[in-house]
Design a protein around this motif. Structure first.
Motif, PDB file in Angstrom:
ATOM      1  N   VAL A 152       0.871  -1.186   0.000  1.00 17.59           N
ATOM      2  CA  VAL A 152       0.000   0.000   0.000  1.00 17.59           C
ATOM      3  C   VAL A 152       0.904   1.230   0.000  1.00 17.59           C
ATOM      4  O   VAL A 152       1.668   1.438   0.948  1.00 17.59           O
ATOM      5  CB  VAL A 152      -0.911   0.012   1.241  1.00 17.59           C
ATOM      6  CG1 VAL A 152      -1.786   1.256   1.240  1.00 17.59           C
ATOM      7  CG2 VAL A 152      -1.770  -1.247   1.297  1.00 17.59           C
ATOM      8  N   GLY A 159      -5.714   3.889   2.590  1.00 17.88           N
ATOM      9  CA  GLY A 159      -4.678   2.858   2.534  1.00 17.88           C
ATOM     10  C   GLY A 159      -4.695   1.981   3.776  1.00 17.88           C
ATOM     11  O   GLY A 159      -4.576   0.753   3.701  1.00 17.88           O
ATOM     12  N   LEU A 160      -4.885   2.601   4.928  1.00 21.26           N
ATOM     13  CA  LEU A 160      -4.853   1.846   6.188  1.00 21.26           C
ATOM     14  C   LEU A 160      -6.125   1.021   6.385  1.00 21.26           C
ATOM     15  O   LEU A 160      -6.072  -0.077   6.932  1.00 21.26           O
ATOM     16  CB  LEU A 160      -4.622   2.800   7.360  1.00 21.26           C
ATOM     17  CG  LEU A 160      -3.212   3.418   7.365  1.00 21.26           C
ATOM     18  CD1 LEU A 160      -3.115   4.529   8.404  1.00 21.26           C
ATOM     19  CD2 LEU A 160      -2.135   2.365   7.612  1.00 21.26           C
ATOM     20  N   ALA A 163      -5.525  -1.889   4.263  1.00 25.26           N
ATOM     21  CA  ALA A 163      -4.482  -2.753   4.861  1.00 25.26           C
ATOM     22  C   ALA A 163      -5.104  -3.661   5.924  1.00 25.26           C
ATOM     23  O   ALA A 163      -4.811  -4.864   5.978  1.00 25.26           O
ATOM     24  CB  ALA A 163      -3.381  -1.883   5.467  1.00 25.26           C
ATOM     25  N   ARG A 167      -5.236  -7.723   5.764  1.00 25.13           N
ATOM     26  CA  ARG A 167      -4.667  -8.564   6.830  1.00 25.13           C
ATOM     27  C   ARG A 167      -5.725  -9.549   7.337  1.00 25.13           C
ATOM     28  O   ARG A 167      -5.427 -10.726   7.556  1.00 25.13           O
ATOM     29  CB  ARG A 167      -4.177  -7.700   8.014  1.00 25.13           C
ATOM     30  CG  ARG A 167      -2.879  -6.985   7.805  1.00 25.13           C
ATOM     31  CD  ARG A 167      -1.730  -7.935   7.498  1.00 25.13           C
ATOM     32  NE  ARG A 167      -1.493  -8.912   8.551  1.00 25.13           N
ATOM     33  CZ  ARG A 167      -1.293 -10.216   8.352  1.00 25.13           C
ATOM     34  NH1 ARG A 167      -1.297 -10.723   7.139  1.00 25.13           N
ATOM     35  NH2 ARG A 167      -1.110 -11.031   9.369  1.00 25.13           N
ATOM     36  N   VAL A 173       0.882  -7.630   4.252  1.00 20.79           N
ATOM     37  CA  VAL A 173       0.728  -6.228   3.816  1.00 20.79           C
ATOM     38  C   VAL A 173       1.931  -5.394   4.256  1.00 20.79           C
ATOM     39  O   VAL A 173       2.376  -5.494   5.410  1.00 20.79           O
ATOM     40  CB  VAL A 173      -0.544  -5.575   4.430  1.00 20.79           C
ATOM     41  CG1 VAL A 173      -0.689  -4.127   3.959  1.00 20.79           C
ATOM     42  CG2 VAL A 173      -1.801  -6.354   4.076  1.00 20.79           C
ATOM     43  N   THR A 174       2.428  -4.573   3.330  1.00 24.67           N
ATOM     44  CA  THR A 174       3.417  -3.554   3.681  1.00 24.67           C
ATOM     45  C   THR A 174       2.836  -2.194   3.325  1.00 24.67           C
ATOM     46  O   THR A 174       2.352  -2.002   2.200  1.00 24.67           O
ATOM     47  CB  THR A 174       4.740  -3.750   2.908  1.00 24.67           C
ATOM     48  OG1 THR A 174       5.246  -5.055   3.208  1.00 24.67           O
ATOM     49  CG2 THR A 174       5.776  -2.709   3.307  1.00 24.67           C
ATOM     50  N   VAL A 175       2.841  -1.285   4.280  1.00 19.34           N
ATOM     51  CA  VAL A 175       2.387   0.095   4.025  1.00 19.34           C
ATOM     52  C   VAL A 175       3.625   0.986   3.934  1.00 19.34           C
ATOM     53  O   VAL A 175       4.481   0.955   4.824  1.00 19.34           O
ATOM     54  CB  VAL A 175       1.454   0.596   5.164  1.00 19.34           C
ATOM     55  CG1 VAL A 175       1.138   2.081   4.992  1.00 19.34           C
ATOM     56  CG2 VAL A 175       0.168  -0.211   5.201  1.00 19.34           C
ATOM     57  N   HIS A 199      -1.645  -1.103  13.814  1.00 19.29           N
ATOM     58  CA  HIS A 199      -1.445  -1.800  12.528  1.00 19.29           C
ATOM     59  C   HIS A 199      -0.327  -2.822  12.624  1.00 19.29           C
ATOM     60  O   HIS A 199      -0.420  -3.903  12.033  1.00 19.29           O
ATOM     61  CB  HIS A 199      -1.209  -0.787  11.403  1.00 19.29           C
ATOM     62  CG  HIS A 199      -2.495  -0.176  10.937  1.00 19.29           C
ATOM     63  ND1 HIS A 199      -3.351  -0.810  10.070  1.00 19.29           N
ATOM     64  CD2 HIS A 199      -3.107   0.983  11.289  1.00 19.29           C
ATOM     65  CE1 HIS A 199      -4.428  -0.065   9.885  1.00 19.29           C
ATOM     66  NE2 HIS A 199      -4.296   1.039  10.613  1.00 19.29           N
ATOM     67  N   THR A 204       0.759  -5.947  10.062  1.00 20.54           N
ATOM     68  CA  THR A 204       1.125  -5.144   8.879  1.00 20.54           C
ATOM     69  C   THR A 204       2.536  -4.587   9.074  1.00 20.54           C
ATOM     70  O   THR A 204       2.867  -4.078  10.152  1.00 20.54           O
ATOM     71  CB  THR A 204       0.132  -3.973   8.709  1.00 20.54           C
ATOM     72  OG1 THR A 204      -1.170  -4.524   8.502  1.00 20.54           O
ATOM     73  CG2 THR A 204       0.492  -3.087   7.539  1.00 20.54           C
ATOM     74  N   VAL A 206       4.839  -1.645   8.517  1.00 23.94           N
ATOM     75  CA  VAL A 206       4.674  -0.217   8.194  1.00 23.94           C
ATOM     76  C   VAL A 206       6.057   0.411   8.101  1.00 23.94           C
ATOM     77  O   VAL A 206       6.827   0.365   9.067  1.00 23.94           O
ATOM     78  CB  VAL A 206       3.843   0.519   9.273  1.00 23.94           C
ATOM     79  CG1 VAL A 206       3.654   1.993   8.886  1.00 23.94           C
ATOM     80  CG2 VAL A 206       2.478  -0.139   9.468  1.00 23.94           C
ATOM     81  N   GLN A 325     -10.614   0.956  11.061  1.00 19.53           N
ATOM     82  CA  GLN A 325      -9.399   0.245  10.660  1.00 19.53           C
ATOM     83  C   GLN A 325      -9.317  -1.022  11.504  1.00 19.53           C
ATOM     84  O   GLN A 325      -8.973  -0.976  12.682  1.00 19.53           O
ATOM     85  CB  GLN A 325      -8.177   1.149  10.839  1.00 19.53           C
ATOM     86  CG  GLN A 325      -8.316   2.403   9.978  1.00 19.53           C
ATOM     87  CD  GLN A 325      -7.186   3.404  10.106  1.00 19.53           C
ATOM     88  OE1 GLN A 325      -6.077   3.071  10.487  1.00 19.53           O
ATOM     89  NE2 GLN A 325      -7.482   4.651   9.766  1.00 19.53           N
TER      90      GLN A 325
END
Ligand SMILES: Cc1cc2nc3c(=O)[nH]c(=O)nc-3n(C[C@H](O)[C@H](O)[C@H](O)COP(=O)(O)OP(=O)(O)OC[C@H]3O[C@@H](n4cnc5c(N)ncnc54)[C@H](O)[C@@H]3O)c2cc1C
Length: 404
Positions: A152, A159-160, A163, A167, A173-175, A199, A204, A206, A325
């Motif tokens: 993301v 985006g979050l 994400a 998940r 997931v990589t933000v 997150h 995730t 991040v 979220q």
């Protein structure tokens, strides 16, 4: 202000949240003249917020509809599925693709915003997805089912939210966020930190301060520091731009959106603008463009009251926004920009309450999973900090004292 004549023709460009609402509210306010809604997206008006939330899990497009088809017939609202291509202000006519002309006595611009992709090599490729429309969400959902690792680009709300849904679906997931913290444009540092931890707890990855150099099709994303983030799906969640070109081409004042006055009128008194495309004045000074359902809906109701009833008042609703979220419900009331003091109140595990003060008054409140505290703090927006301090920041006590 004089209300519209009973047979005046109202045309609305944009059939999103605000366009729909202004038409519905005109009828609720008793306006009986012809109302035409022109929208370029296929199908009936729908809600966008679930696109990055429930829809990602259930894929049920029917549930997104703001009203079923029968509502538009019953309310005598004409839906035109077409792109508006021009506004002739002299003759008061909207042109749509294909050459049709739609005359108006009052025009409402509800053209919203579109996803924006910064000029990064590969970020504009077809393989990179974005999330603004139902069509985007359907494509993304389909791709997600075949994804092992989603990248993301952009650590903002959309985006979050995505994400967290990815998940929950078991996808890695990589933000990637360029700023040193998440949702930096809208949240206090304390709340950004809270969500960073949340997150990461969801599993995730991040990366903050991460600048994307290029998207490499099929491989992933290369960062400016040389790191390569491998993934088989890239979502560009890099903000939006207001759809204001039509207004600009018609000679209306445009500056980060269509500029309106306190009544939500553009520089042409026969044209109003609302929602994501409108830059409106704040009662405390300055001008803002908000991307929220509350702003679009409240703008629409305000415009409908002016058109149907002739109400003169300036728009002054307190901004409100939510974001879900994972299991965390974030709510924000007020605007925290320029806050000089931030007070994070101690809360139980899994909750957060942050108060933002500007010029000695409560300017905004941010809460997570804390609905009663949010409701209390919201009523205190504008209250002196001294009042809250005297109540030991007990929001209910402060409310009682304030009301006394
Ligand atoms: C995935 C996602 C999640 C969101 N989540 C939240 C949330 O949790 N909370 C929240 O408060 N807000 C959320 N939002 C924001 C919220 O949906 C918007 O603020 C709101 O939809 C704005 O309404 P609007 O009517 O101004 O614009 P829009 O809903 O964008 O509608 C504008 C419409 O105008 C059409 N249009 C534009 N130009 C033309 C033209 N020339 N001719 C014809 N039609 C045209 C567009 O295609 C679009 O259909 C989210 C948005 C997205 C995309």
């Amino acid at each position: 202000m004089t209300p519209l004549a009973p047979d005046a023709r109202v045309v609305v460009i944009g059939t999103g949240q605000g366009g729909f609402q202004v038409a519905a509210s005109l009828r609720q306010e008793g306006f009986a003249g012809p109302v035409t809604l022109i929208g370029e997206e296929p199908g009936l008006p729908y809600q966008r917020p679930p696109l990055s939330k429930a829809y990602m899990a259930d894929g049920e497009a029917e549930r997104l509809l703001l009203k079923p088809a029968g509502f538009y017939d019953r309310s005598a609202l004409t839906l035109v599925e077409a792109r508006a291509t021009g506004i002739d202000r002299e003759t008061r006519v909207v042109q749509t693709e294909g050459g049709a002309a739609h005359p108006y006595d009052h025009l409402v611009l509800a053209t919203g915003a579109r996803a924006f992709r910064p000029p990064v090599p590969g970020l504009d490729a077809d393989e990179v997805v974005e999330l603004r429309t139902l069509a985007d969400a359907a494509l993304l959902r389909d791709r997600l089912a075949r994804t092992r690792h989603a990248i993301v680009v952009g650590g903002g709300f959309i985006g979050l939210e995505f994400a967290a849904m990815a998940r929950a679906a078991g996808v890695a997931v990589t933000v990637l966020e360029t700023a040193p913290r998440l949702m930096a444009r809208a949240l206090s540092p304390a709340m950004s930190d809270w969500f960073l931890a949340a997150h990461r707890a969801m599993g995730t990855e991040v990366l903050l301060g991460a600048c994307v150099e290029a998207v490499e099709n099929g491989r992933g994303v290369r960062l400016t520091d040389g790191r390569m983030v491998a993934g088989d799906l890239v979502l560009a969640a890099t903000g939006v731009r207001p759809n204001a070109e039509l207004a600009a081409a018609a000679g209306l004042t445009v500056e980060n959106g269509v500029v309106v006055d306190g009544r939500l009128l553009t520089s042409d008194p026969a044209i109003s603008a609302l929602g994501d495309c409108a830059a409106f004045p704040l009662p405390e000074g300055g001008r803002v463009r908000l991307e929220s359902v509350q702003a679009a809906v409240d703008h629409a109701r305000h415009i409908a009251r002016r058109l149907a009833k002739g109400e003169e008042a300036d728009y002054a609703a307190v901004p409100w926004f939510w974001s879900d979220q994972g299991k965390h419900k974030l709510q924000i009331a007020g605007l925290g920009t320029g806050a000089e003091e931030v007070v994070a109140l101690p809360q139980a595990e899994g909750q957060a309450v942050v108060l933002l003060f500007r010029a000695g008054r409560l300017a905004a409140v941010e809460t997570v999973n804390a609905v009663p505290q949010h409701m209390a703090a919201r009523k205190l927006i504008g209250a002196p900090q001294a009042l809250l301090e005297a109540a030991g920041y007990d929001l209910k006590d402060a409310l009682k004292t304030g009301a006394a």
